[in-house]
Design a protein around this motif. Structure first.
Motif, PDB file in Angstrom:
ATOM      1  N   LEU A  78       6.096  10.637  -1.109  1.00  0.00           N
ATOM      2  CA  LEU A  78       5.344   8.884  -0.897  1.00  0.00           C
ATOM      3  C   LEU A  78       5.917   8.169   0.305  1.00  0.00           C
ATOM      4  O   LEU A  78       6.837   7.636   0.001  1.00  0.00           O
ATOM      5  N   VAL A  79       4.531   7.307   0.947  1.00  0.00           N
ATOM      6  CA  VAL A  79       4.823   6.141   1.798  1.00  0.00           C
ATOM      7  C   VAL A  79       4.870   5.069   1.391  1.00  0.00           C
ATOM      8  O   VAL A  79       3.634   4.846   0.822  1.00  0.00           O
ATOM      9  N   VAL A  80       5.442   3.748   1.067  1.00  0.00           N
ATOM     10  CA  VAL A  80       4.348   2.692   0.661  1.00  0.00           C
ATOM     11  C   VAL A  80       5.121   1.180   2.033  1.00  0.00           C
ATOM     12  O   VAL A  80       6.308   1.438   2.379  1.00  0.00           O
ATOM     13  N   ALA A  81       4.488   0.374   1.996  1.00  0.00           N
ATOM     14  CA  ALA A  81       4.754  -0.670   3.443  1.00  0.00           C
ATOM     15  C   ALA A  81       4.440  -1.733   2.636  1.00  0.00           C
ATOM     16  O   ALA A  81       2.876  -1.999   1.616  1.00  0.00           O
ATOM     17  N   ALA A  82       5.076  -2.160   2.713  1.00  0.00           N
ATOM     18  CA  ALA A  82       4.339  -3.979   2.147  1.00  0.00           C
ATOM     19  C   ALA A  82       4.679  -5.097   2.951  1.00  0.00           C
ATOM     20  O   ALA A  82       5.620  -5.049   4.044  1.00  0.00           O
ATOM     21  N   THR A 111      11.181   3.186  -3.451  1.00  0.00           N
ATOM     22  CA  THR A 111      10.518   3.995  -3.804  1.00  0.00           C
ATOM     23  C   THR A 111      11.643   4.668  -4.595  1.00  0.00           C
ATOM     24  O   THR A 111      11.627   5.579  -3.334  1.00  0.00           O
ATOM     25  N   GLU A 112      11.279   6.076  -5.466  1.00  0.00           N
ATOM     26  CA  GLU A 112      12.391   6.851  -5.706  1.00  0.00           C
ATOM     27  C   GLU A 112      11.570   8.177  -7.338  1.00  0.00           C
ATOM     28  O   GLU A 112      10.824   7.326  -8.045  1.00  0.00           O
ATOM     29  N   PRO A 113      11.256   8.867  -6.255  1.00  0.00           N
ATOM     30  CA  PRO A 113      10.579   9.680  -7.690  1.00  0.00           C
ATOM     31  C   PRO A 113      11.142   9.935  -9.173  1.00  0.00           C
ATOM     32  O   PRO A 113      12.281  10.260  -9.524  1.00  0.00           O
ATOM     33  N   VAL A 147       0.930  -1.069  -0.343  1.00  0.00           N
ATOM     34  CA  VAL A 147      -0.115  -0.386   0.306  1.00  0.00           C
ATOM     35  C   VAL A 147       0.624   1.006   0.197  1.00  0.00           C
ATOM     36  O   VAL A 147       1.957   1.058   0.705  1.00  0.00           O
ATOM     37  N   ALA A 148       0.293   1.906  -0.090  1.00  0.00           N
ATOM     38  CA  ALA A 148       1.847   3.892  -0.695  1.00  0.00           C
ATOM     39  C   ALA A 148      -0.176   5.276  -0.164  1.00  0.00           C
ATOM     40  O   ALA A 148      -1.201   4.659  -0.538  1.00  0.00           O
ATOM     41  N   ALA A 149       0.794   6.093  -0.054  1.00  0.00           N
ATOM     42  CA  ALA A 149       0.149   6.918   0.346  1.00  0.00           C
ATOM     43  C   ALA A 149       0.776   7.903   0.283  1.00  0.00           C
ATOM     44  O   ALA A 149       2.104   8.170   1.170  1.00  0.00           O
ATOM     45  N   PRO A 150       0.722   9.360  -0.091  1.00  0.00           N
ATOM     46  CA  PRO A 150       1.504  10.600   0.022  1.00  0.00           C
ATOM     47  C   PRO A 150       1.667  10.633   1.950  1.00  0.00           C
ATOM     48  O   PRO A 150       0.530  11.097   2.587  1.00  0.00           O
ATOM     49  N   VAL A 151       2.808  11.731   1.886  1.00  0.00           N
ATOM     50  CA  VAL A 151       2.924  12.183   3.428  1.00  0.00           C
ATOM     51  C   VAL A 151       2.270  13.429   4.234  1.00  0.00           C
ATOM     52  O   VAL A 151       1.267  12.635   5.332  1.00  0.00           O
ATOM     53  N   ASP A 152       1.314  13.674   3.249  1.00  0.00           N
ATOM     54  CA  ASP A 152       0.604  14.506   3.640  1.00  0.00           C
ATOM     55  C   ASP A 152      -1.451  14.179   3.913  1.00  0.00           C
ATOM     56  O   ASP A 152      -1.733  14.800   4.769  1.00  0.00           O
ATOM     57  N   SER A 153      -0.969  12.684   3.682  1.00  0.00           N
ATOM     58  CA  SER A 153      -2.697  11.997   4.509  1.00  0.00           C
ATOM     59  C   SER A 153      -2.389  11.947   5.517  1.00  0.00           C
ATOM     60  O   SER A 153      -3.025  11.820   6.115  1.00  0.00           O
ATOM     61  N   LEU A 154      -1.572  11.854   6.363  1.00  0.00           N
ATOM     62  CA  LEU A 154      -0.731  11.748   7.682  1.00  0.00           C
ATOM     63  C   LEU A 154      -1.551  12.153   8.358  1.00  0.00           C
ATOM     64  O   LEU A 154      -2.239  11.742   9.672  1.00  0.00           O
ATOM     65  N   ALA A 155      -2.443  13.355   8.250  1.00  0.00           N
ATOM     66  CA  ALA A 155      -2.614  14.732   8.705  1.00  0.00           C
ATOM     67  C   ALA A 155      -4.511  13.928   8.929  1.00  0.00           C
ATOM     68  O   ALA A 155      -4.690  14.546   9.943  1.00  0.00           O
ATOM     69  N   ALA A 192       9.513  12.881  10.719  1.00  0.00           N
ATOM     70  CA  ALA A 192       8.724  11.771  11.392  1.00  0.00           C
ATOM     71  C   ALA A 192       7.879  11.023  11.031  1.00  0.00           C
ATOM     72  O   ALA A 192       6.979  10.074  11.080  1.00  0.00           O
ATOM     73  N   ASP A 193       7.192  12.097  10.443  1.00  0.00           N
ATOM     74  CA  ASP A 193       6.014  12.072   9.231  1.00  0.00           C
ATOM     75  C   ASP A 193       6.211  10.579   8.691  1.00  0.00           C
ATOM     76  O   ASP A 193       4.758   9.687   8.515  1.00  0.00           O
ATOM     77  N   GLU A 194       7.309  10.715   7.497  1.00  0.00           N
ATOM     78  CA  GLU A 194       7.630   9.435   7.178  1.00  0.00           C
ATOM     79  C   GLU A 194       7.540   8.232   7.663  1.00  0.00           C
ATOM     80  O   GLU A 194       6.653   7.521   7.298  1.00  0.00           O
ATOM     81  N   VAL A 195       8.320   8.441   9.158  1.00  0.00           N
ATOM     82  CA  VAL A 195       8.489   6.795   9.852  1.00  0.00           C
ATOM     83  C   VAL A 195       6.871   6.948  10.463  1.00  0.00           C
ATOM     84  O   VAL A 195       6.415   5.401  10.370  1.00  0.00           O
ATOM     85  N   LEU A 196       6.248   7.999  10.432  1.00  0.00           N
ATOM     86  CA  LEU A 196       4.863   7.652  11.644  1.00  0.00           C
ATOM     87  C   LEU A 196       3.821   7.562  10.435  1.00  0.00           C
ATOM     88  O   LEU A 196       2.879   5.809  10.974  1.00  0.00           O
ATOM     89  N   LEU A 197       3.547   7.776   9.412  1.00  0.00           N
ATOM     90  CA  LEU A 197       2.758   7.021   7.846  1.00  0.00           C
ATOM     91  C   LEU A 197       3.195   5.800   7.683  1.00  0.00           C
ATOM     92  O   LEU A 197       2.508   4.734   8.022  1.00  0.00           O
ATOM     93  N   GLY A 198       4.152   5.532   7.729  1.00  0.00           N
ATOM     94  CA  GLY A 198       5.014   4.184   7.302  1.00  0.00           C
ATOM     95  C   GLY A 198       4.833   2.646   8.558  1.00  0.00           C
ATOM     96  O   GLY A 198       3.936   1.810   7.989  1.00  0.00           O
ATOM     97  N   ARG A 199       4.744   3.228   9.639  1.00  0.00           N
ATOM     98  CA  ARG A 199       4.040   2.192  10.418  1.00  0.00           C
ATOM     99  C   ARG A 199       3.360   2.922  10.936  1.00  0.00           C
ATOM    100  O   ARG A 199       2.015   1.051  10.818  1.00  0.00           O
ATOM    101  N   TRP A 200       1.982   3.302  10.007  1.00  0.00           N
ATOM    102  CA  TRP A 200       0.677   3.014   9.997  1.00  0.00           C
ATOM    103  C   TRP A 200       0.033   2.179   9.241  1.00  0.00           C
ATOM    104  O   TRP A 200      -0.607   2.139   9.048  1.00  0.00           O
ATOM    105  N   LEU A 201       1.000   2.291   7.897  1.00  0.00           N
ATOM    106  CA  LEU A 201       0.682   1.850   6.727  1.00  0.00           C
ATOM    107  C   LEU A 201       0.555   0.370   6.898  1.00  0.00           C
ATOM    108  O   LEU A 201      -0.203  -0.432   6.054  1.00  0.00           O
ATOM    109  N   LEU A 202       2.420   0.147   7.387  1.00  0.00           N
ATOM    110  CA  LEU A 202       2.104  -1.173   8.169  1.00  0.00           C
ATOM    111  C   LEU A 202       1.057  -2.144   9.167  1.00  0.00           C
ATOM    112  O   LEU A 202       0.898  -3.087   8.130  1.00  0.00           O
ATOM    113  N   ARG A 203       0.718  -1.897   9.455  1.00  0.00           N
ATOM    114  CA  ARG A 203       0.034  -2.042  10.753  1.00  0.00           C
ATOM    115  C   ARG A 203      -1.254  -2.110   9.877  1.00  0.00           C
ATOM    116  O   ARG A 203      -2.499  -3.812  10.178  1.00  0.00           O
TER     117      ARG A 203
END
Length: 229
Positions: free
Chosen positions: A136-140, A154-156, A11-19, A45-56
């Motif tokens: 972008l943050v991706v969790a697999a 992932t890379e732009p 799953v992938a989501a933009p960092v601003d979706s963390l809001a 911190a936002d990247e890390v937090l969103l990554g863990r949320w997507l993973l969970r």
């Protein structure tokens, strides 16, 4: 972006979706994770937090109640059968992760013990990987009964001025390197020109995930494949 394959999910989501999920993501984090977040820049911190949320969230989707237990993961065993890995919690009770806060993520570095290593899912029949770059943050995750290693990168598009072909090769090797637990780049998102690392790709399945504006590769090593030297 959501992707499902043979015993693998991403799953992938933009960092601003963390809001939209910040409070829930922080509540689901462990004290160790929160301590790490406090020492990072706001953006990191936002990247890390969103990554863990997507993973969970992905783990709950795959193993949680109502998931249908894809591939038999986390299913209740028949009477007299040995429960599958992941069906028993640390307390010894058979259970599935009902919500994100039930999912334990252990990312302690094997060398220094700090919380910045490859994410692990103790007690669950899943392997995990997280990537973030260019907003972008991706969790697999991947079923450990089917795969022995998983890595995602992932890379732009246009990163460091590289053409898509070179950048795709980079993401493939970076994903394999992450799956093996070895770092290829010293700082996330930075590519040392086109000096691609020498990482053996034999025995790996490489999936190119659909992430607009970015090149994203998921690397999976089959259980029957010989270990890379």
């Amino acid at each position: 972006m959501e992707w499902r394959g043979d015993g693998a999910w991403a799953v992938a989501a933009p960092v601003d979706s963390l809001a939209h999920v910040r409070a829930s993501a922080f509540a689901a984090s462990s004290e160790i994770e929160r301590a790490r977040l406090s020492g990072l820049s706001d953006a990191r911190a936002d990247e890390v937090l969103l990554g863990r949320w997507l993973l969970r969230s992905l783990v709950v989707e795959v193993l949680g109640p109502g998931s249908g237990s894809p591939g038999g993961l986390g299913a209740t065993p028949p009477a007299g059968a040995t429960p599958p890995v992941g069906a028993t919690s640390a307390a010894g009770a058979n259970r599935r992760p009902r919500e994100a806060r039930d999912v334990v993520v252990d990312a302690r570095c094997s060398r220094c013990g700090r919380e910045h290593g490859r994410p692990m899912l103790p007690g669950l029949p899943l392997l995990a990987s997280i990537a973030h770059a260019g907003g972008l943050v991706v969790a697999a995750i991947a079923a450990s009964e089917r795969w022995t290693a998983v890595g995602v990168d992932t890379e732009p598009r246009g990163a460091q001025g590289l053409e898509d072909r070179e950048l795709r090769q980079w993401t493939e090797r970076e994903a394999v390197g992450k799956a093996l637990g070895v770092g290829i780049v010293s700082d996330h998102g930075e590519l040392p020109g086109c000096n691609l690392p020498s990482v053996p790709l034999a025995g790996w399945r490489l999936e190119h995930l659909p992430t607009p504006g970015r090149l994203t590769t998921l690397a999976l090593r089959e259980r029957t494949a010989p270990a890379s030297q």
